[in-house]
Design an enzyme around this catalytic site. Structure first.
Site, PDB file in Angstrom:
ATOM      1  N   HIS A 199       0.881  -1.198   0.000  1.00  0.00           N
ATOM      2  CA  HIS A 199       0.000   0.000   0.000  1.00  0.00           C
ATOM      3  C   HIS A 199       0.903   1.228   0.000  1.00  0.00           C
ATOM      4  O   HIS A 199       1.466   1.595   1.024  1.00  0.00           O
ATOM      5  CB  HIS A 199      -0.896   0.003   1.244  1.00  0.00           C
ATOM      6  CG  HIS A 199      -1.831   1.171   1.298  1.00  0.00           C
ATOM      7  ND1 HIS A 199      -3.183   1.035   1.515  1.00  0.00           N
ATOM      8  CD2 HIS A 199      -1.642   2.503   1.159  1.00  0.00           C
ATOM      9  CE1 HIS A 199      -3.760   2.219   1.504  1.00  0.00           C
ATOM     10  NE2 HIS A 199      -2.836   3.142   1.292  1.00  0.00           N
ATOM     11  N   HIS A 228       1.632   5.330  -1.756  1.00  0.00           N
ATOM     12  CA  HIS A 228       1.256   6.484  -2.575  1.00  0.00           C
ATOM     13  C   HIS A 228       2.509   7.053  -3.227  1.00  0.00           C
ATOM     14  O   HIS A 228       3.386   7.581  -2.532  1.00  0.00           O
ATOM     15  CB  HIS A 228       0.590   7.568  -1.708  1.00  0.00           C
ATOM     16  CG  HIS A 228      -0.680   7.091  -1.067  1.00  0.00           C
ATOM     17  ND1 HIS A 228      -1.910   7.218  -1.691  1.00  0.00           N
ATOM     18  CD2 HIS A 228      -0.910   6.457   0.103  1.00  0.00           C
ATOM     19  CE1 HIS A 228      -2.841   6.692  -0.904  1.00  0.00           C
ATOM     20  NE2 HIS A 228      -2.253   6.222   0.183  1.00  0.00           N
ATOM     21  N   ASN A 248      -5.174   7.248  -6.067  1.00  0.00           N
ATOM     22  CA  ASN A 248      -5.889   8.494  -5.731  1.00  0.00           C
ATOM     23  C   ASN A 248      -5.142   9.738  -6.224  1.00  0.00           C
ATOM     24  O   ASN A 248      -4.833  10.646  -5.461  1.00  0.00           O
ATOM     25  CB  ASN A 248      -6.188   8.574  -4.228  1.00  0.00           C
ATOM     26  CG  ASN A 248      -4.943   8.568  -3.352  1.00  0.00           C
ATOM     27  OD1 ASN A 248      -3.914   8.022  -3.731  1.00  0.00           O
ATOM     28  ND2 ASN A 248      -5.037   9.173  -2.178  1.00  0.00           N
ATOM     29  N   LYS A 270      -9.250  -0.273  -5.704  1.00  0.00           N
ATOM     30  CA  LYS A 270      -9.296   0.403  -4.404  1.00  0.00           C
ATOM     31  C   LYS A 270     -10.647   1.056  -4.171  1.00  0.00           C
ATOM     32  O   LYS A 270     -11.134   1.818  -5.019  1.00  0.00           O
ATOM     33  CB  LYS A 270      -8.199   1.464  -4.367  1.00  0.00           C
ATOM     34  CG  LYS A 270      -8.128   2.275  -3.081  1.00  0.00           C
ATOM     35  CD  LYS A 270      -7.685   1.416  -1.900  1.00  0.00           C
ATOM     36  CE  LYS A 270      -7.870   2.141  -0.579  1.00  0.00           C
ATOM     37  NZ  LYS A 270      -6.663   2.761  -0.086  1.00  0.00           N
ATOM     38  N   HIS A 315     -10.459   1.155   1.976  1.00  0.00           N
ATOM     39  CA  HIS A 315     -10.243   2.171   3.012  1.00  0.00           C
ATOM     40  C   HIS A 315     -11.446   2.048   3.948  1.00  0.00           C
ATOM     41  O   HIS A 315     -12.540   2.491   3.609  1.00  0.00           O
ATOM     42  CB  HIS A 315     -10.135   3.575   2.406  1.00  0.00           C
ATOM     43  CG  HIS A 315      -9.841   4.619   3.452  1.00  0.00           C
ATOM     44  ND1 HIS A 315      -8.634   5.266   3.533  1.00  0.00           N
ATOM     45  CD2 HIS A 315     -10.593   5.081   4.485  1.00  0.00           C
ATOM     46  CE1 HIS A 315      -8.659   6.088   4.584  1.00  0.00           C
ATOM     47  NE2 HIS A 315      -9.835   5.998   5.165  1.00  0.00           N
ATOM     48  N   HIS A 318      -4.574  -0.585   5.958  1.00  0.00           N
ATOM     49  CA  HIS A 318      -4.100   0.189   7.113  1.00  0.00           C
ATOM     50  C   HIS A 318      -5.042   0.090   8.313  1.00  0.00           C
ATOM     51  O   HIS A 318      -5.642   1.083   8.731  1.00  0.00           O
ATOM     52  CB  HIS A 318      -3.825   1.649   6.753  1.00  0.00           C
ATOM     53  CG  HIS A 318      -4.819   2.336   5.854  1.00  0.00           C
ATOM     54  ND1 HIS A 318      -6.162   2.334   6.103  1.00  0.00           N
ATOM     55  CD2 HIS A 318      -4.663   3.045   4.718  1.00  0.00           C
ATOM     56  CE1 HIS A 318      -6.778   3.019   5.155  1.00  0.00           C
ATOM     57  NE2 HIS A 318      -5.893   3.458   4.293  1.00  0.00           N
ATOM     58  N   ASP A 340       1.572   2.739   3.518  1.00  0.00           N
ATOM     59  CA  ASP A 340       0.713   3.922   3.360  1.00  0.00           C
ATOM     60  C   ASP A 340       1.547   5.202   3.421  1.00  0.00           C
ATOM     61  O   ASP A 340       1.050   6.243   3.873  1.00  0.00           O
ATOM     62  CB  ASP A 340      -0.420   3.944   4.388  1.00  0.00           C
ATOM     63  CG  ASP A 340      -1.519   4.946   4.026  1.00  0.00           C
ATOM     64  OD1 ASP A 340      -1.617   5.333   2.846  1.00  0.00           O
ATOM     65  OD2 ASP A 340      -2.266   5.349   4.934  1.00  0.00           O
TER      66      ASP A 340
HETATM   67  C1  NCD Z   1      -3.481   9.140   2.010  1.00  0.00           C
HETATM   68  C2  NCD Z   1      -3.058  10.174   0.949  1.00  0.00           C
HETATM   69  O1  NCD Z   1      -2.569  11.255   1.333  1.00  0.00           O
HETATM   70  O2  NCD Z   1      -3.173   9.884  -0.243  1.00  0.00           O
HETATM   71  N1  NCD Z   1      -3.494   9.776   3.296  1.00  0.00           N
HETATM   72  C3  NCD Z   1      -3.413   9.155   4.502  1.00  0.00           C
HETATM   73  O3  NCD Z   1      -3.537   9.841   5.532  1.00  0.00           O
HETATM   74  N2  NCD Z   1      -3.201   7.871   4.597  1.00  0.00           N
HETATM   75  C4  NCD Z   1      -4.791   8.572   1.642  1.00  0.00           C
HETATM   76  C5  NCD Z   1      -5.162   7.337   2.441  1.00  0.00           C
HETATM   77  O4  NCD Z   1      -4.583   6.268   2.254  1.00  0.00           O
HETATM   78  O5  NCD Z   1      -6.069   7.438   3.288  1.00  0.00           O
HETATM   79 ZN    ZN Z   2      -3.206   5.157   1.615  1.00  0.00          ZN
END
Ligand code: NCD
Ligand code: ZN
Length: 347
Positions: free
Chosen positions: A15, A17, A43, A101, A138, A176, A249
């Protein structure tokens, strides 16, 4: 005496970003330093909703790899109420899209295009179950009258249990997880339900965010919970139960968007993710369980081969810069200005 070095199969991050554009040079380099593969969150703005979007995004990630890196991005689609079953099949047929997702609309960063009514995505979920494609969830409700600290627990009974009942063969990753209730729920389910756990939720509780001054760089969603929740997560991660595996995450936001009147949710652990997990496992006296959690169980769940390559973690204090360059801006990483207790070497 706990070990001062640990060699394990190259881990994967289930997971992550990576963002897009100039940010990729930071995020992809940090991920590729340690991880062999990563499930890349969709996202973006606009979100990655089609197989074609995912392939184009994958290409941009590959181009951002340091030379010689074999880091493999595993792509995901962003589920909307308009996602067609055909799009799921097209995504599966690319061979590069590994999951879909679910963001409840309004739950977190860039979730506006997410799902408002879960009853409207049943056809897409059926197509995913047929395609063997996991749904990554989520798991928080967004109802105004539900307290932010209770939103994960409310999601379990109100949304997730009914969804699993409607789709008895769909594979689901509860992303998460942050509460004792979520750990207990996953344990009560068959092996088609798994969960990822972040390093920051293993290391911190909500006091670490709110006592003695608010610390915006520790604010993420789902928000940090109580110490008893942190302990339950640590117990699950170090238990050897294959349903719990690594998903950092790591979610960067530039300093200005964290230190302001309405700061973004997201913690950047990408510069030291494996090292931070090692600290948590070491705290629990369970370094010998790190390899399963970080390198084996996720690959097994996704039906992918376990890594052949190996990495070595060595106990050695490493300073963390106060900020990192990030797409022409500054990024404040987890432990900024402090240290992490481990260092990674490739074997
Ligand atoms: C994530 C993001 O900033 O893309 N933020 C977070 O607090 N984890 C989005 C997510 O996974 O909820
Ligand atoms: Zn995330």
């Amino acid at each position: 005496m706990a070990a001062d070095a640990l060699t394990l199969a190259r881990p994967d991050d289930w997971h992550l970003h990576l963002r897009d554009g100039e940010a990729l040079s930071r995020t992809v380099r940090d991920a590729a330093r340690v991880f062999g593969r990563a499930i890349v969150m969709p996202n973006l703005v606009p979100p990655v909703t089609t197989a074609a979007d995912a392939l184009a995004y994958r290409k941009r990630v590959l181009e951002a790899r340091p030379s010689g890196s074999s880091f493999e991005p595993l792509m995901t689609l962003y589920l909307t109420e308009r996602t067609a079953p055909d799009e799921i099949r097209r995504a599966r047929d690319t061979g590069h899209v590994k999951a879909v997702k679910l963001y409840p609309a309004g739950a977190t960063t860039n979730s506006d295009a997410g799902v408002r009514d879960l009853g409207r995505v049943d056809d897409a979920l059926d197509a995913m179950a047929d395609a063997g494609m996991p749904l990554l969830v989520h798991g928080e409700v967004t109802d105004h009258d539900v307290d932010i600290f209770d939103r994960e627990e409310a999601f379990i009974e109100g949304r997730l249990r009914p969804l699993l009942a409607r789709h008895p063969t769909l594979r689901v990753v509860f992303e998460h997880v942050t509460t004792r209730a979520a750990v207990a729920f996953v344990r009560s389910q068959p092996a088609r339900v798994a969960a990822t756990i972040t390093a920051h939720h293993l290391l911190l509780n909500r006091n670490d965010m709110l006592v003695g001054g608010v610390r915006p760089h520790r604010y993420c969603l789902p928000v940090l919970k109580r110490e008893e929740d942190r302990r339950a997560l640590l117990e699950a991660a170090t238990s050897g139960d294959a349903r719990f595996f690594l998903g950092s995450d790591s979610a960067p936001h530039a300093r200005d968007r964290k230190e302001c009147a309405s700061g973004c949710a997201g913690v950047y652990t990408g510069h030291a993710a494996l090292e931070l997990y090692a600290e948590a496992f070491d705290q629990a006296g369970a370094l010998d369980r790190l390899e399963g959690f970080a390198s084996h169980f996720g690959a097994d769940f996704y039906g992918l081969p376990r890594a052949q390559a190996r990495v070595t973690l060595r106990r050695a204090e490493r300073p963390v810069p106060t900020e990192l360059p990030f797409a022409g801006e500054a990024l404040v990483p987890f432990r900024a200005g402090e240290t992490v207790a481990w260092r990674v070497e490739s074997a």
